[in-house]
Scaffold this active site. Structure first.
Site, PDB file in Angstrom:
ATOM      1  CG  ASN A 272      -0.279  -0.343   2.495  1.00  0.00           C
ATOM      2  OD1 ASN A 272       0.321  -1.407   2.620  1.00  0.00           O
ATOM      3  ND2 ASN A 272      -0.340   0.545   3.458  1.00  0.00           N
TER       4      ASN A 272
ATOM      5  CB  SER B 227     -10.926  -3.510   2.086  1.00  0.00           C
ATOM      6  OG  SER B 227     -11.541  -2.340   2.591  1.00  0.00           O
ATOM      7  N   GLY B 228     -13.900  -3.129   0.453  1.00  0.00           N
ATOM      8  CA  GLY B 228     -14.722  -2.377  -0.499  1.00  0.00           C
ATOM      9  C   GLY B 228     -14.236  -0.972  -0.807  1.00  0.00           C
ATOM     10  CG  HIS B 229     -12.352   1.792   2.197  1.00  0.00           C
ATOM     11  ND1 HIS B 229     -11.368   2.754   2.300  1.00  0.00           N
ATOM     12  CD2 HIS B 229     -11.991   0.800   3.042  1.00  0.00           C
ATOM     13  CE1 HIS B 229     -10.466   2.356   3.184  1.00  0.00           C
ATOM     14  NE2 HIS B 229     -10.817   1.174   3.649  1.00  0.00           N
TER      15      HIS B 229
ATOM     16  CB  CYS C 187      -2.798   3.269   9.009  1.00  0.00           C
ATOM     17  SG  CYS C 187      -3.497   2.646   7.495  1.00  0.00           S
TER      18      CYS C 187
HETATM   19  C1  LIG Z   1      -6.535  -0.297   3.541  1.00  0.00           C
HETATM   20  C2  LIG Z   1      -5.777  -1.553   3.762  1.00  0.00           C
HETATM   21  C3  LIG Z   1      -6.158  -2.469   4.761  1.00  0.00           C
HETATM   22  C4  LIG Z   1      -7.260  -2.186   5.725  1.00  0.00           C
HETATM   23  O1  LIG Z   1      -8.527  -2.257   5.138  1.00  0.00           O
HETATM   24  P1  LIG Z   1      -9.757  -1.559   5.889  1.00  0.00           P
HETATM   25  O2  LIG Z   1     -10.935  -1.977   5.092  1.00  0.00           O
HETATM   26  O3  LIG Z   1      -9.505  -0.085   5.824  1.00  0.00           O
HETATM   27  O4  LIG Z   1      -9.794  -2.084   7.272  1.00  0.00           O
HETATM   28  C5  LIG Z   1      -5.442  -3.641   4.874  1.00  0.00           C
HETATM   29  N1  LIG Z   1      -4.413  -3.916   4.057  1.00  0.00           N
HETATM   30  C6  LIG Z   1      -4.027  -3.074   3.082  1.00  0.00           C
HETATM   31  C7  LIG Z   1      -2.894  -3.448   2.187  1.00  0.00           C
HETATM   32  C8  LIG Z   1      -4.680  -1.860   2.905  1.00  0.00           C
HETATM   33  O5  LIG Z   1      -4.290  -1.024   1.955  1.00  0.00           O
END
Ligand SMILES: *Cc1c(COP(=O)(O)O)cnc(C)c1O
Length: 388
Positions: free
Chosen positions: A154, A202-204, A328
């Site tokens: 990420n 993850s949806g968002h 984060c």
């Molecule tokens: C954003 C992210 C998460 C966390 O997902 P959430 O839905 O925000 O809890 C976990 N792993 C990676 C690689 C991410 O980019």
């Protein structure tokens, strides 16, 4: 003059929910509100909507619907995969293999398990952020019960050789989990071809709603529950279903995975133009991560002689949304664990800028940023007395 148009270069932090996805969700707040566990007509509609979404998620990753379990997002999926495997396989061993550059949802879960008596190997990565599959093989012991390696990072965008890593885990009969949160919609994935036993999404991160995600669990994988309570999700993830969220997740993943090559090519085109312009216009800047094996919309840079937070503030005043490392870890003073793991000095890790492109990024946003960034960097260097 203040800029009123937002220039959004932070798609790896989150994305807006696509209007079509919102439209698909809306009826499930109001007329189709039935609890899927109830026994009348409107509950049946809710059950059908959930089944449809489960098929949409399954189709996007080459799974079958029974292998998809809805969760409250990427963090829960990672927690479930890791703690669930650890607890279900405790009789076989206590060793977990992961990498130094995972998301905190993985790293902090592993640290928690260490407190419970598990042992965790954090594999190093090379200067470009890649894990060596041979290092995974070498780390495996008779006590290893899980290998967890993210599909794509990420922060620096590096894509891992997960197919090879999955094959090695499979040869040894060890479940392989991958956090694919950043990969969905950007890279084509197939859980069978890629040798994946558990996959978090993850949806968002792909134009769906926040607070909804899924864990793929390959048929036959032994895993303990994380959330205990009612019998939802075939007794494996309790709690009344987030019906609008589930519908939104299904609609979003179908949309995001319909033509991944076209989406990725558009982003890579914008990214390459932005990167070339930055490299040409700004002295003393390095690209963090892999030059080619990276997410199509990711640029991560380190600048000599500036503070990343100060740069973000300058950019924010001009309407530009970007980040230093991950959303984060912003606010904490520690330099990014990912940048440190790829060998970046703490000073240069603090002088980083992550630009992540996506649906909101247009050609003119790239032009706008290219017109602004060299001056902003130069100004900060002048102020700190570090540059010419
Ligand atoms: C954003 C992210 C998460 C966390 O997902 P959430 O839905 O925000 O809890 C976990 N792993 C990676 C690689 C991410 O980019």
């Amino acid at each position: 003059m203040p800029e009123d148009r937002i220039r959004y270069f932070d798609h790896s932090a989150t994305t807006p929910t696509h209007p079509d996805v919102v439209a698909a969700m809306l009826p499930y707040f109001t007329e189709h509100f039935g609890n899927p566990s109830s026994l009348y007509g409107i509950a049946e509609e809710s059950r059908e909507a959930i089944a449809r979404a489960r098929s949409q998620v399954a189709a996007a990753i080459g799974a079958t619907p029974e292998e998809i379990f809805f969760t409250a997002g990427g963090t829960e999926s990672d927690n479930w995969a890791i703690k669930g495997i650890a607890h279900a396989h405790r009789d076989r061993g206590d060793h977990i293999i992961t990498t130094a550059i995972e998301h905190h949802a993985v790293l902090h879960t592993c640290a928690f398990l260490e407190e419970q008596g598990f042992s965790v190997t954090y594999l190093p990565v090379d200067r470009e952020g890649r894990v060596d599959p041979a290092a995974v093989r070498d780390a495996i012991t008779d006590h290893t019960i899980l290998v967890t390696v993210m599909t794509a990072n990420n922060e620096v965008g590096t894509v891992q050789p997960i197919r090879e890593i999955g094959a090695i885990a499979r040869e040894h009969g060890i479940p392989f989990h991958t956090d694919a949160v950043q990969a969905i919609g950007n890279l084509e994935l197939d859980v069978d071809e890629d040798n994946i036993d558990l996959l978090s999404l993850s949806g968002h991160k792909f134009y769906g709603p926040k607070g909804i995600g899924a864990l793929y669990i390959k048929n036959g994988t032994k895993i303990a529950n994380l959330i205990h309570g009612g019998g939802q999700e075939r007794g494996r993830r309790a709690g009344t279903e987030n019906l609008p969220g589930v519908v939104g997740l299904g609609a979003a993943i179908e949309r995001a995975c319909t033509d991944i090559p076209a989406h990725a090519a558009r982003l890579a085109g914008l990214r390459d133009r932005l990167l070339a312009g930055i490299m040409e216009g700004i002295p003393d800047v390095t690209l963090n991560g892999h030059p080619t094996e990276r997410l199509p919309g990711n640029i991560n840079l380190s600048f000599g002689g500036i503070d990343g937070e100060a740069l973000l503030t300058l950019l924010a005043m001009k309407g530009i949304c970007a980040s230093t490392g991950s959303a984060c870890s912003s606010g904490s003073d520690a330099p990014s664990h990912v940048l440190l793991a790829i060998g970046t000095s703490p000073q240069r890790a603090r002088a980083s800028l992550r630009l992540t492109l996506g649906d909101l990024t247009a050609d003119e946003d790239v032009d706008y940023l290219l017109a602004l960034l060299p001056g902003a960097v130069e100004k900060l260097r002048r102020l700190s007395g570090a540059g010419a």
